[in-house]
Motif scaffolding. Structure first.
Motif, PDB file in Angstrom:
ATOM      1  N   PHE A  72       3.072 -37.162  12.297  1.00  0.00           N
ATOM      2  CA  PHE A  72       1.739 -36.818  12.787  1.00  0.00           C
ATOM      3  C   PHE A  72       0.685 -37.196  11.746  1.00  0.00           C
ATOM      4  CE2 PHE A  72       3.999 -33.151  11.096  1.00  0.00           C
ATOM      5  CZ  PHE A  72       3.170 -32.739  10.060  1.00  0.00           C
ATOM      6  N   TRP A  73      -0.514 -37.470  12.234  1.00  0.00           N
ATOM      7  CA  TRP A  73      -1.637 -37.896  11.390  1.00  0.00           C
ATOM      8  C   TRP A  73      -2.149 -36.718  10.567  1.00  0.00           C
ATOM      9  CZ3 TRP A  73      -2.737 -42.832  10.750  1.00  0.00           C
ATOM     10  CH2 TRP A  73      -3.916 -43.189  10.089  1.00  0.00           C
ATOM     11  N   PRO A  74      -2.568 -36.960   9.318  1.00  0.00           N
ATOM     12  CA  PRO A  74      -3.095 -35.866   8.490  1.00  0.00           C
ATOM     13  C   PRO A  74      -4.300 -35.183   9.130  1.00  0.00           C
ATOM     14  CG  PRO A  74      -2.720 -37.842   7.168  1.00  0.00           C
ATOM     15  CD  PRO A  74      -2.551 -38.245   8.603  1.00  0.00           C
ATOM     16  N   SER A  75      -4.263 -33.878   9.157  1.00  0.00           N
ATOM     17  CA  SER A  75      -5.385 -33.101   9.710  1.00  0.00           C
ATOM     18  C   SER A  75      -5.510 -31.807   8.927  1.00  0.00           C
ATOM     19  CB  SER A  75      -5.158 -32.806  11.201  1.00  0.00           C
ATOM     20  OG  SER A  75      -3.974 -32.045  11.391  1.00  0.00           O
ATOM     21  N   GLY A  76      -6.594 -31.060   9.203  1.00  0.00           N
ATOM     22  CA  GLY A  76      -6.810 -29.805   8.494  1.00  0.00           C
ATOM     23  C   GLY A  76      -7.058 -30.046   7.011  1.00  0.00           C
ATOM     24  N   LYS A  77      -6.207 -29.470   6.155  1.00  0.00           N
ATOM     25  CA  LYS A  77      -6.346 -29.629   4.713  1.00  0.00           C
ATOM     26  C   LYS A  77      -5.568 -30.844   4.182  1.00  0.00           C
ATOM     27  CE  LYS A  77      -6.987 -24.673   3.846  1.00  0.00           C
ATOM     28  NZ  LYS A  77      -6.473 -23.486   3.109  1.00  0.00           N
ATOM     29  N   ARG A  78      -4.753 -31.457   5.031  1.00  0.00           N
ATOM     30  CA  ARG A  78      -3.900 -32.551   4.559  1.00  0.00           C
ATOM     31  C   ARG A  78      -4.663 -33.801   4.119  1.00  0.00           C
ATOM     32  NH1 ARG A  78       0.755 -34.830   7.645  1.00  0.00           N
ATOM     33  NH2 ARG A  78       1.421 -35.503   5.582  1.00  0.00           N
ATOM     34  N   PRO A  79      -5.759 -34.194   4.802  1.00  0.00           N
ATOM     35  CA  PRO A  79      -6.463 -35.404   4.351  1.00  0.00           C
ATOM     36  C   PRO A  79      -6.874 -35.353   2.886  1.00  0.00           C
ATOM     37  CG  PRO A  79      -7.209 -34.812   6.540  1.00  0.00           C
ATOM     38  CD  PRO A  79      -6.322 -33.693   6.067  1.00  0.00           C
ATOM     39  N   LYS A  80      -7.396 -34.210   2.420  1.00  0.00           N
ATOM     40  CA  LYS A  80      -7.795 -34.094   1.019  1.00  0.00           C
ATOM     41  C   LYS A  80      -6.614 -34.270   0.080  1.00  0.00           C
ATOM     42  CE  LYS A  80     -11.920 -31.184   1.521  1.00  0.00           C
ATOM     43  NZ  LYS A  80     -12.575 -29.902   1.153  1.00  0.00           N
ATOM     44  N   ALA A  81      -5.477 -33.708   0.476  1.00  0.00           N
ATOM     45  CA  ALA A  81      -4.274 -33.844  -0.354  1.00  0.00           C
ATOM     46  C   ALA A  81      -3.802 -35.288  -0.390  1.00  0.00           C
ATOM     47  CB  ALA A  81      -3.170 -32.931   0.184  1.00  0.00           C
ATOM     48  N   CYS A  82      -3.841 -35.968   0.766  1.00  0.00           N
ATOM     49  CA  CYS A  82      -3.429 -37.374   0.839  1.00  0.00           C
ATOM     50  C   CYS A  82      -4.315 -38.246  -0.039  1.00  0.00           C
ATOM     51  CB  CYS A  82      -3.495 -37.870   2.281  1.00  0.00           C
ATOM     52  SG  CYS A  82      -2.243 -37.198   3.380  1.00  0.00           S
ATOM     53  N   ILE A  83      -5.625 -38.039   0.069  1.00  0.00           N
ATOM     54  CA  ILE A  83      -6.589 -38.826  -0.709  1.00  0.00           C
ATOM     55  C   ILE A  83      -6.351 -38.615  -2.208  1.00  0.00           C
ATOM     56  CG2 ILE A  83      -9.043 -39.017  -1.299  1.00  0.00           C
ATOM     57  CD1 ILE A  83      -9.592 -38.329   1.703  1.00  0.00           C
ATOM     58  N   LYS A  84      -6.095 -37.366  -2.594  1.00  0.00           N
ATOM     59  CA  LYS A  84      -5.860 -37.050  -4.007  1.00  0.00           C
ATOM     60  C   LYS A  84      -4.596 -37.730  -4.520  1.00  0.00           C
ATOM     61  CE  LYS A  84      -5.615 -33.083  -7.159  1.00  0.00           C
ATOM     62  NZ  LYS A  84      -5.618 -31.594  -7.246  1.00  0.00           N
ATOM     63  N   GLN A  85      -3.523 -37.718  -3.708  1.00  0.00           N
ATOM     64  CA  GLN A  85      -2.269 -38.351  -4.114  1.00  0.00           C
ATOM     65  C   GLN A  85      -2.437 -39.852  -4.301  1.00  0.00           C
ATOM     66  OE1 GLN A  85       0.282 -36.851  -0.889  1.00  0.00           O
ATOM     67  NE2 GLN A  85       1.546 -35.866  -2.433  1.00  0.00           N
ATOM     68  N   PHE A  86      -3.109 -40.518  -3.370  1.00  0.00           N
ATOM     69  CA  PHE A  86      -3.300 -41.961  -3.475  1.00  0.00           C
ATOM     70  C   PHE A  86      -4.210 -42.317  -4.651  1.00  0.00           C
ATOM     71  CE2 PHE A  86      -1.983 -42.295   1.095  1.00  0.00           C
ATOM     72  CZ  PHE A  86      -0.981 -43.242   0.906  1.00  0.00           C
ATOM     73  N   LYS A  87      -5.267 -41.520  -4.855  1.00  0.00           N
ATOM     74  CA  LYS A  87      -6.197 -41.813  -5.940  1.00  0.00           C
ATOM     75  C   LYS A  87      -5.517 -41.681  -7.295  1.00  0.00           C
ATOM     76  CE  LYS A  87     -10.979 -41.080  -7.318  1.00  0.00           C
ATOM     77  NZ  LYS A  87     -12.239 -40.371  -7.062  1.00  0.00           N
ATOM     78  N   ARG A  88      -4.540 -40.806  -7.375  1.00  0.00           N
ATOM     79  CA  ARG A  88      -3.797 -40.619  -8.623  1.00  0.00           C
ATOM     80  C   ARG A  88      -3.030 -41.890  -9.000  1.00  0.00           C
ATOM     81  NH1 ARG A  88      -0.431 -36.393  -7.271  1.00  0.00           N
ATOM     82  NH2 ARG A  88      -2.208 -34.959  -7.440  1.00  0.00           N
ATOM     83  N   ARG A  89      -2.699 -42.715  -8.011  1.00  0.00           N
ATOM     84  CA  ARG A  89      -1.910 -43.923  -8.259  1.00  0.00           C
ATOM     85  C   ARG A  89      -2.704 -44.960  -9.059  1.00  0.00           C
ATOM     86  NH1 ARG A  89       3.458 -45.981  -7.202  1.00  0.00           N
ATOM     87  NH2 ARG A  89       3.311 -48.217  -7.522  1.00  0.00           N
ATOM     88  N   GLN A  90      -3.836 -45.407  -8.506  1.00  0.00           N
ATOM     89  CA  GLN A  90      -4.633 -46.440  -9.154  1.00  0.00           C
ATOM     90  C   GLN A  90      -6.132 -46.179  -9.083  1.00  0.00           C
ATOM     91  OE1 GLN A  90      -4.093 -49.118 -10.992  1.00  0.00           O
ATOM     92  NE2 GLN A  90      -1.872 -48.970 -11.033  1.00  0.00           N
ATOM     93  N   GLY A  91      -6.501 -44.975  -8.687  1.00  0.00           N
ATOM     94  CA  GLY A  91      -7.911 -44.641  -8.614  1.00  0.00           C
ATOM     95  C   GLY A  91      -8.618 -45.156  -7.381  1.00  0.00           C
ATOM     96  N   PHE A  92      -7.851 -45.571  -6.351  1.00  0.00           N
ATOM     97  CA  PHE A  92      -8.477 -46.090  -5.136  1.00  0.00           C
ATOM     98  C   PHE A  92      -8.975 -44.910  -4.296  1.00  0.00           C
ATOM     99  CE2 PHE A  92      -9.505 -48.631  -1.609  1.00  0.00           C
ATOM    100  CZ  PHE A  92      -9.365 -49.969  -1.958  1.00  0.00           C
ATOM    101  N   PRO A  93     -10.262 -44.884  -3.949  1.00  0.00           N
ATOM    102  CA  PRO A  93     -10.834 -43.707  -3.278  1.00  0.00           C
ATOM    103  C   PRO A  93     -10.657 -43.711  -1.760  1.00  0.00           C
ATOM    104  CG  PRO A  93     -12.568 -45.303  -3.695  1.00  0.00           C
ATOM    105  CD  PRO A  93     -11.311 -45.887  -4.281  1.00  0.00           C
ATOM    106  N   GLY A  94     -10.619 -42.513  -1.192  1.00  0.00           N
ATOM    107  CA  GLY A  94     -10.725 -42.342   0.258  1.00  0.00           C
ATOM    108  C   GLY A  94      -9.542 -42.772   1.094  1.00  0.00           C
TER     109      GLY A  94
END
Length: 271
Positions: free
Chosen positions: A46-68
């Protein structure tokens, strides 16, 4: 221990012998399980919803700093035994028969969207355009993305838009910012390649699905994706080698829409 180098017909014989049932009965139960898992796919994929989008964005940004970034998308070829009447359509550019699995995943290797069924000869961009995800992004993107600053990342096979960002075309004259953007996008997008590696490493039937019914093949693929997500939710990971031979090449790099270019340039300058 099952030897996965043997073909799927032999696997049914081994399963039948292990559980003291006939091969036909083993086959019936495989189909039943695939039907159930496919029907339950929305519960586990299922697609990220609720509080999950913020967590997903944070995890990806931690990789190489790519936002959003809400997810990364790609297509992969699942080798199959082609249907007798339509073998040519399933022959991909690597000269073997396959069915395409399009998927989006998060940085924890969970699938958030899967779409299977198109023949191997079809380009990734066309698969995306005709998929439920592609149509929804085109018609109602804010049902998927919290705001216009969010997006998924794809390779150069996809069209660059406000919600699907792709690399700058390397014509030999990229700026330092553009090269940095491409590097960080590629380093972030590697999650989907690793996710496909985990999927195929765990479910060896995806090395070659020896079934003539294409509808059943797509169900088997989706069922494996459901089981993959269940395993990930239980922190059950595998260590596998990851290949990157699934790219369909560049098709849409000259068709970037204006808003996608503007967003890409803005992020490249900020990074």
């Amino acid at each position: 221990m099952i030897n996965y180098s043997i073909n799927s017909k032999q696997l049914y014989r081994i399963v039948a012998e292990k559980f003291n049932i006939s091969k036909s009965t083993a086959w019936v139960y495989v189909k039943k399980v695939c039907d159930v898992l496919t029907k339950l796919s929305g519960k586990y994929i299922f697609w990220p919803s609720g509080k999950r989008p913020k967590a997903c964005i944070k995890q990806f940004k931690r990789r190489q700093g790519f936002p959003g970034v809400l997810g990364v998308i790609d297509g992969t070829h699942i080798p199959i035994t082609p249907p007798i009447k339509d073998q040519t359509s399933y022959c991909n550019r690597h000269h073997y028969h396959s069915m395409i699995l399009q998927a989006v995943c998060t940085a924890d290797y969970s699938f958030t969207d899967v779409f299977a069924g198109y023949p191997g000869s079809v380009h990734d961009a066309r698969v995306f355009y005709n998929s439920p995800l592609g149509r929804k992004i085109d018609t109602a993107p804010l049902q998927l993305f919290p705001n216009v600053n969010n997006h998924i990342l794809g390779d150069s096979a996809y069209k660059c838009t406000s919600y699907v960002l792709t690399p700058f075309r390397d014509d030999g004259h990229l700026s330092r910012q553009q090269k940095n953007f491409n590097y960080k996008l590629s380093a972030t997008r590697v999650f989907i390649e690793q996710c496909f590696g985990l999927l195929k490493g765990r479910f060896r039937i995806l090395k070659h699905v020896n079934v003539y019914n294409t509808k059943l093949i797509s169900k088997i693929i989706v069922a494996c994706c459901v089981l993959h997500n269940i395993c990930i939710s239980q922190n059950d990971y595998l260590v596998v080698e990851v290949g990157s031979d699934d790219s369909h090449g560049q098709l849409c790099v000259d068709q970037d829409c204006k808003s996608g270019n503007l967003k890409r340039n803005y992020i490249a300058d900020k990074m």
